[in-house]
Design a protein around this motif. Structure first.
Motif, PDB file in Angstrom:
ATOM      1  N   PRO A 183      66.249  75.387  40.948  1.00 38.95           N
ATOM      2  CA  PRO A 183      67.352  76.343  41.135  1.00 38.95           C
ATOM      3  C   PRO A 183      67.174  77.249  42.349  1.00 38.95           C
ATOM      4  N   GLY A 184      65.915  77.608  42.670  1.00 38.81           N
ATOM      5  CA  GLY A 184      65.692  78.440  43.849  1.00 38.81           C
ATOM      6  C   GLY A 184      66.052  77.700  45.129  1.00 38.81           C
ATOM      7  N   SER A 185      65.653  76.443  45.210  1.00 42.11           N
ATOM      8  CA  SER A 185      65.975  75.622  46.379  1.00 42.11           C
ATOM      9  C   SER A 185      67.480  75.396  46.487  1.00 42.11           C
ATOM     10  N   LYS A 186      68.125  75.214  45.345  1.00 37.45           N
ATOM     11  CA  LYS A 186      69.577  75.030  45.357  1.00 37.45           C
ATOM     12  C   LYS A 186      70.269  76.292  45.888  1.00 37.45           C
ATOM     13  N   LEU A 187      69.793  77.451  45.432  1.00 43.02           N
ATOM     14  CA  LEU A 187      70.394  78.705  45.877  1.00 43.02           C
ATOM     15  C   LEU A 187      70.214  78.886  47.376  1.00 43.02           C
ATOM     16  N   LEU A 188      68.990  78.662  47.883  1.00 41.56           N
ATOM     17  CA  LEU A 188      68.750  78.823  49.311  1.00 41.56           C
ATOM     18  C   LEU A 188      69.594  77.829  50.113  1.00 41.56           C
ATOM     19  N   SER A 189      69.737  76.618  49.626  1.00 39.55           N
ATOM     20  CA  SER A 189      70.561  75.616  50.314  1.00 39.55           C
ATOM     21  C   SER A 189      72.017  76.063  50.378  1.00 39.55           C
ATOM     22  N   GLU A 190      72.519  76.599  49.276  1.00 41.26           N
ATOM     23  CA  GLU A 190      73.904  77.080  49.257  1.00 41.26           C
ATOM     24  C   GLU A 190      74.118  78.202  50.259  1.00 41.26           C
ATOM     25  N   LEU A 191      73.128  79.073  50.398  1.00 43.22           N
ATOM     26  CA  LEU A 191      73.247  80.180  51.355  1.00 43.22           C
ATOM     27  C   LEU A 191      73.203  79.669  52.790  1.00 43.22           C
ATOM     28  N   ILE A 192      72.364  78.658  53.045  1.00 49.13           N
ATOM     29  CA  ILE A 192      72.322  78.054  54.382  1.00 49.13           C
ATOM     30  C   ILE A 192      73.672  77.429  54.715  1.00 49.13           C
ATOM     31  N   LEU A 193      74.251  76.720  53.749  1.00 47.67           N
ATOM     32  CA  LEU A 193      75.551  76.089  53.965  1.00 47.67           C
ATOM     33  C   LEU A 193      76.652  77.132  54.131  1.00 47.67           C
ATOM     34  N   ALA A 194      76.541  78.229  53.411  1.00 46.93           N
ATOM     35  CA  ALA A 194      77.543  79.288  53.552  1.00 46.93           C
ATOM     36  C   ALA A 194      77.515  79.869  54.953  1.00 46.93           C
ATOM     37  N   HIS A 195      76.334  80.048  55.498  1.00 43.20           N
ATOM     38  CA  HIS A 195      76.227  80.580  56.854  1.00 43.20           C
ATOM     39  C   HIS A 195      76.573  79.527  57.893  1.00 43.20           C
ATOM     40  N   ARG A 196      76.477  78.262  57.510  1.00 40.42           N
ATOM     41  CA  ARG A 196      76.951  77.208  58.404  1.00 40.42           C
ATOM     42  C   ARG A 196      78.436  77.378  58.651  1.00 40.42           C
ATOM     43  N   GLN A 197      79.194  77.682  57.603  1.00 43.57           N
ATOM     44  CA  GLN A 197      80.629  77.851  57.761  1.00 43.57           C
ATOM     45  C   GLN A 197      80.947  79.000  58.717  1.00 43.57           C
ATOM     46  N   ILE A 198      80.192  80.087  58.594  1.00 45.16           N
ATOM     47  CA  ILE A 198      80.393  81.232  59.487  1.00 45.16           C
ATOM     48  C   ILE A 198      80.119  80.819  60.922  1.00 45.16           C
ATOM     49  N   HIS A 199      79.010  80.065  61.109  1.00 47.87           N
ATOM     50  CA  HIS A 199      78.643  79.636  62.455  1.00 47.87           C
ATOM     51  C   HIS A 199      79.708  78.727  63.045  1.00 47.87           C
ATOM     52  N   ASN A 200      80.229  77.780  62.230  1.00 47.71           N
ATOM     53  CA  ASN A 200      81.205  76.834  62.750  1.00 47.71           C
ATOM     54  C   ASN A 200      82.491  77.527  63.168  1.00 47.71           C
ATOM     55  N   GLU A 201      82.892  78.558  62.428  1.00 49.75           N
ATOM     56  CA  GLU A 201      84.085  79.301  62.797  1.00 49.75           C
ATOM     57  C   GLU A 201      83.896  79.997  64.138  1.00 49.75           C
ATOM     58  N   CYS A 202      82.685  80.537  64.358  1.00 46.00           N
ATOM     59  CA  CYS A 202      82.384  81.185  65.639  1.00 46.00           C
ATOM     60  C   CYS A 202      82.307  80.151  66.752  1.00 46.00           C
ATOM     61  N   ALA A 203      81.736  78.995  66.419  1.00 47.13           N
ATOM     62  CA  ALA A 203      81.520  77.978  67.446  1.00 47.13           C
ATOM     63  C   ALA A 203      82.839  77.453  67.995  1.00 47.13           C
ATOM     64  N   GLU A 204      83.887  77.457  67.172  1.00 47.62           N
ATOM     65  CA  GLU A 204      85.182  76.975  67.628  1.00 47.62           C
ATOM     66  C   GLU A 204      85.743  77.824  68.750  1.00 47.62           C
ATOM     67  N   ARG A 205      85.298  79.072  68.819  1.00 47.55           N
ATOM     68  CA  ARG A 205      85.797  79.991  69.843  1.00 47.55           C
ATOM     69  C   ARG A 205      84.929  80.000  71.098  1.00 47.55           C
ATOM     70  N   GLU A 206      83.840  79.218  71.051  1.00 46.30           N
ATOM     71  CA  GLU A 206      82.935  79.191  72.187  1.00 46.30           C
ATOM     72  C   GLU A 206      83.108  77.909  72.985  1.00 46.30           C
ATOM     73  N   GLN A 207      82.847  77.965  74.261  1.00 40.45           N
ATOM     74  CA  GLN A 207      82.909  76.774  75.095  1.00 40.45           C
ATOM     75  C   GLN A 207      81.670  75.936  74.931  1.00 40.45           C
ATOM     76  N   ARG A 208      81.861  74.611  74.946  1.00 40.11           N
ATOM     77  CA  ARG A 208      80.734  73.700  74.918  1.00 40.11           C
ATOM     78  C   ARG A 208      80.093  73.663  76.300  1.00 40.11           C
ATOM     79  N   PRO A 209      78.804  73.235  76.384  1.00 40.70           N
ATOM     80  CA  PRO A 209      78.113  73.170  77.678  1.00 40.70           C
ATOM     81  C   PRO A 209      78.859  72.361  78.725  1.00 40.70           C
ATOM     82  N   GLU A 210      79.525  71.252  78.304  1.00 40.20           N
ATOM     83  CA  GLU A 210      80.173  70.404  79.310  1.00 40.20           C
ATOM     84  C   GLU A 210      81.446  71.031  79.858  1.00 40.20           C
ATOM     85  N   GLU A 211      81.922  72.125  79.171  1.00 42.79           N
ATOM     86  CA  GLU A 211      83.122  72.787  79.632  1.00 42.79           C
ATOM     87  C   GLU A 211      82.823  73.932  80.576  1.00 42.79           C
ATOM     88  N   ASN A 212      81.531  74.263  80.750  1.00 46.07           N
ATOM     89  CA  ASN A 212      81.157  75.378  81.610  1.00 46.07           C
ATOM     90  C   ASN A 212      81.261  74.981  83.082  1.00 46.07           C
TER      91      ASN A 212
END
Length: 309
Positions: free
Chosen positions: A280-309
């Motif tokens: 259960p501890g590993s499951k909880l930590l995994s869920e939190l990592i995935l939750a922050h993945r969603q936050i990161h992906n939302e931010c990443a959509e607003r950023e330029q990729r390296p090939e666009e620089n």
């Protein structure tokens, strides 16, 4: 064998009397009679032969000796509470220790928020975080020694959740000979220059990723070492953009435009080597990592990729 003169209950009563400002309030909080609290503290002082409290008016105040003893007693009762909590967690199959194999390329700023959220819910589980590279990360999965693995590749027979897109770029010092060549640079030009390589953490590394054709290679164990060497004018290296971005902005390092391979894209995956026995501890930590993945992906959509620089 040493036998304690005092009990945990006596120390808890003393703490309650101090924390609630007197015997009356402490008695109400603990649902005990005021006389029983008076007796417990008096007996504690007698057993120790040390005055811990002195009553002024209707309030009890700590003596200097009492302040020292009380402070130490809090560590004692907290340790007992954590010990009992650990036993409860073990009975509930909550892991006493969780091991995370973390690929060196994965940005730590994406990982740390999950750890911060996990800590107050961790129930005292110890967390072991191991930096891994390339085949060493894969072995954490195939050998099953980690509970959670963040990796750039998912071995055959395993499943993973994508959590980030990473980009590797070739860089060197601004005054390195490669930086003076017209872009895009012929890849054959790299053969004549020192290449810095990050050490595979596997006991049996399999060099199947990246460009490793240079005859002159120095192997280091961390990105920071490679960056420090390049800042001294030594060699070139493929590194994650987030590790060198500030040095590119400052002009100390430059990105090499290489014909046919300006950058490499890597998807970071979250993998459970032993999903059927995941605690259960590993499951909880995994869920939190995935939750922050969603936050990161939302931010990443607003950023330029390296090939666009």
């Amino acid at each position: 064998m040493y036998r304690p003169k005092t009990t945990l209950e006596q120390w808890r009563i003393l703490q309650a009397v101090v924390d609630h400002g007197g015997y009356a309030h402490a008695a109400a909080k603990l649902n005990k009679s005021q006389s029983s609290l008076n007796h417990a503290v008096a007996k504690l002082q007698s057993q120790l032969n040390v005055q811990l409290l002195e009553v002024k008016g209707r309030k009890a105040f700590l003596t200097e000796a009492g302040e020292v003893m009380l402070r130490r007693s809090r560590h004692l009762t907290q340790n007992v509470q954590e010990l009992e909590f650990l036993a409860e967690n073990i009975n509930q199959d909550w892991e006493p220790e969780i091991t995370v194999a973390l690929d060196l390329a994965y940005p730590r700023e994406l990982f740390y928020p999950a750890l911060k959220a996990f800590h107050p819910q961790s129930r005292g589980s110890r967390l072991k975080i191991i930096d891994t590279v390339l085949t060493g990360t894969e072995e954490a999965i195939t050998d099953g020694w980690a509970d959670i693995v963040i990796t750039g590749t998912v071995p055959k027979g395993y499943l993973g959740e994508p959590i980030a897109e990473l980009y590797f770029i070739a860089v060197c010092h601004a005054e390195h000979p490669l930086a003076a060549l017209p872009s895009p640079i012929d890849a054959n030009e790299l053969l004549h220059h020192l290449q810095l390589v990050i050490k595979d953490t596997s006991q049996s590394p399999n060099e199947k990723q990246g460009w490793l054709r240079s005859e002159q290679r120095w192997t280091v164990s961390h990105f920071n070492t490679a960056i420090e060497l390049m800042l001294q004018g030594q060699g070139f290296c493929w590194l994650p953009t987030h590790t060198v971005e500030q040095h590119i902005v400052s002009g100390d390092l430059v990105k090499l435009e290489i014909q046919g391979s300006t950058f490499r894209k890597l998807v970071a995956w979250l993998v459970h080597p032993n999903p059927d026995t995941l605690g259960p501890g590993s499951k909880l930590l995994s869920e939190l990592i995935l939750a922050h993945r969603q936050i990161h992906n939302e931010c990443a959509e607003r950023e330029q990729r390296p090939e666009e620089n």
